[in-house]
Design a protein around this motif. Sequence first.
Motif, mmCIF file in Angstrom:
data_model
loop_
_atom_site.group_PDB
_atom_site.id
_atom_site.type_symbol
_atom_site.label_atom_id
_atom_site.label_comp_id
_atom_site.label_asym_id
_atom_site.label_seq_id
_atom_site.Cartn_x
_atom_site.Cartn_y
_atom_site.Cartn_z
ATOM 1 N N GLY A 34 -8.892 -0.770 -5.484
ATOM 2 C CA GLY A 34 -8.384 -1.954 -6.158
ATOM 3 C C GLY A 34 -6.955 -1.848 -6.630
ATOM 4 O O GLY A 34 -6.377 -2.829 -7.100
ATOM 5 N N VAL A 35 -6.363 -0.622 -6.525
ATOM 6 C CA VAL A 35 -4.965 -0.432 -6.920
ATOM 7 C C VAL A 35 -4.087 -0.563 -5.678
ATOM 8 O O VAL A 35 -4.307 0.100 -4.678
ATOM 9 N N HIS A 36 -3.079 -1.431 -5.743
ATOM 10 C CA HIS A 36 -2.186 -1.655 -4.616
ATOM 11 C C HIS A 36 -0.743 -1.547 -5.089
ATOM 12 O O HIS A 36 -0.283 -2.370 -5.871
ATOM 13 N N SER A 66 -1.907 -5.929 -8.574
ATOM 14 C CA SER A 66 -2.889 -4.905 -8.943
ATOM 15 C C SER A 66 -2.289 -3.507 -8.984
ATOM 16 O O SER A 66 -3.001 -2.508 -8.856
ATOM 17 N N SER A 67 -0.974 -3.396 -9.154
ATOM 18 C CA SER A 67 -0.318 -2.098 -9.261
ATOM 19 C C SER A 67 -0.740 -1.386 -10.544
ATOM 20 O O SER A 67 -1.042 -2.023 -11.550
ATOM 21 N N ILE A 72 4.673 4.360 -5.076
ATOM 22 C CA ILE A 72 4.262 4.773 -3.728
ATOM 23 C C ILE A 72 2.751 4.937 -3.632
ATOM 24 O O ILE A 72 2.144 5.666 -4.418
ATOM 25 N N ALA A 73 2.157 4.261 -2.662
ATOM 26 C CA ALA A 73 0.741 4.437 -2.334
ATOM 27 C C ALA A 73 0.664 5.219 -1.034
ATOM 28 O O ALA A 73 0.972 4.684 0.033
ATOM 29 N N SER A 74 0.298 6.488 -1.121
ATOM 30 C CA SER A 74 0.227 7.335 0.071
ATOM 31 C C SER A 74 -1.242 7.582 0.401
ATOM 32 O O SER A 74 -1.989 8.117 -0.423
ATOM 33 N N SER A 84 -7.477 -0.004 2.237
ATOM 34 C CA SER A 84 -7.032 -1.301 1.728
ATOM 35 C C SER A 84 -5.677 -1.113 1.075
ATOM 36 O O SER A 84 -5.569 -0.501 0.010
ATOM 37 N N THR A 85 -4.625 -1.638 1.727
ATOM 38 C CA THR A 85 -3.270 -1.384 1.239
ATOM 39 C C THR A 85 -2.651 -2.541 0.477
ATOM 40 O O THR A 85 -1.631 -2.368 -0.182
ATOM 41 N N ARG A 86 -3.224 -3.732 0.580
ATOM 42 C CA ARG A 86 -2.771 -4.896 -0.179
ATOM 43 C C ARG A 86 -3.998 -5.608 -0.742
ATOM 44 O O ARG A 86 -5.134 -5.329 -0.349
ATOM 45 N N ASP A 87 -3.779 -6.554 -1.612
ATOM 46 C CA ASP A 87 -4.887 -7.206 -2.308
ATOM 47 C C ASP A 87 -5.884 -7.871 -1.367
ATOM 48 O O ASP A 87 -7.078 -7.653 -1.464
ATOM 49 N N THR A 88 -5.431 -8.677 -0.432
ATOM 50 C CA THR A 88 -6.362 -9.408 0.433
ATOM 51 C C THR A 88 -6.012 -9.302 1.907
ATOM 52 O O THR A 88 -6.869 -9.034 2.740
ATOM 53 N N THR A 89 -4.747 -9.464 2.250
ATOM 54 C CA THR A 89 -4.365 -9.552 3.665
ATOM 55 C C THR A 89 -4.452 -8.226 4.414
ATOM 56 O O THR A 89 -4.466 -8.210 5.640
ATOM 57 N N CYS A 90 -4.485 -7.124 3.693
ATOM 58 C CA CYS A 90 -4.515 -5.794 4.329
ATOM 59 C C CYS A 90 -5.684 -4.979 3.785
ATOM 60 O O CYS A 90 -5.531 -3.819 3.393
ATOM 61 N N ALA A 91 -6.844 -5.592 3.759
ATOM 62 C CA ALA A 91 -8.011 -4.969 3.132
ATOM 63 C C ALA A 91 -8.759 -4.020 4.050
ATOM 64 O O ALA A 91 -9.638 -3.295 3.602
#
Length: 369
Positions: A34-36, A66-67, A72-74, A84-91
């Motif tokens: 849930g953290v992006h 949701s940061s 950096i999200a590695s 899941s790298t973004r809230d909805t579009t990249c789940a």
Amino acid sequence: MNVKFAKRAAIVVGTATLGVTIVAGTAQADPAAGVHRTLVAVGSDTTQDVLNGLGNKIADPNPTGSSDGNLIASYDATGSSTISTRDTTCASVTRPDGSGAGVNALRADIAAGSHCIDFARSSSTPNATGQFTFIPFAVDAVTAATATTTNLPANFTYLAGGSSLTNAQKATSDLTRVYNCLDTAGNPLPAGTYPTIGGVTVHPLVPQAGSGTRKFWASTLGFNATTLPSCVKDTAANGAAVQEHNGSALQGPNDLMPFSIAQHIAQGRSLPGVTDRRNGAVLKTVNSTAPLNASGNLNTAFPVTREVYNVIPDSRVTGETLIKNTFVGSASKVCTAKYDSTTTVINKYGFGTDANCGNATTLVSRDLV
């Protein structure tokens, strides 16, 4: 000439010293569910842990959505099949395993206009053309590793030159000769037979296809990373794929595999989110040079060293202030982030300081070799 040949045997020894399955490990250091965060990285196993460390130390100057406040999200090379790298579009993004897979995923993301991935981690050498800037940030070294119980010597010889060496020259280098499947005189071994060191049969292993370490090791020792020499395997004795920097592949006393010294150090330091995958793997000296210095850090005088990179689309390097502040220049956040009051994140996670850290000038418009 007396050269002993042996068929590859699935040797199983006591479980107290050797694993018998490949342990992929879970993606424990991925951002929490849930953290992006703003800048998303995928790719190299070698640098996944140090980028996780940097991700937990570099604050986002403008956190949104949701940061958790970090920039950096590695995402690790192994773990769940999707991330899941973004809230909805990249789940549901397919998780790339290795440097090549990470760069290819970034390329595909750009082509699709998805904006799910911002940069790739890479330990692979960049080429002279392409759409990406490979920005170096740390120095690693790679050595051969064996199981704790081994019949092989503690020191191996190495001669620089890779594919430019003649077979006779390769025969003078333990590592080059073994990974090119040559006998002690430099003659190619028949298929189904294995090289020896000091009369001991060696089973050379390499990591999975797409691994930056596999490509680096092949380039360094002068063999083809795609069409492996007949004696070189990317599966362990039990048939499981060899994952880079995971000692579970070393299932016999004569098995040998390349291992990042920085990764070995980080895995032994009980750092947050770092999974210890050494599984008894022992790093070997090369040309009588130890992999670690007296302080237990990476020995930058080791004969086999490399730079590691963050790979970013050219247009973003030259056009975005956030990217520049984070990656470009010796004063960038990646180059200077501290783990504590005395140690940079880069050094804490086993890597050496790179004089080229943040240099985005000489590597503009590069791609993978």
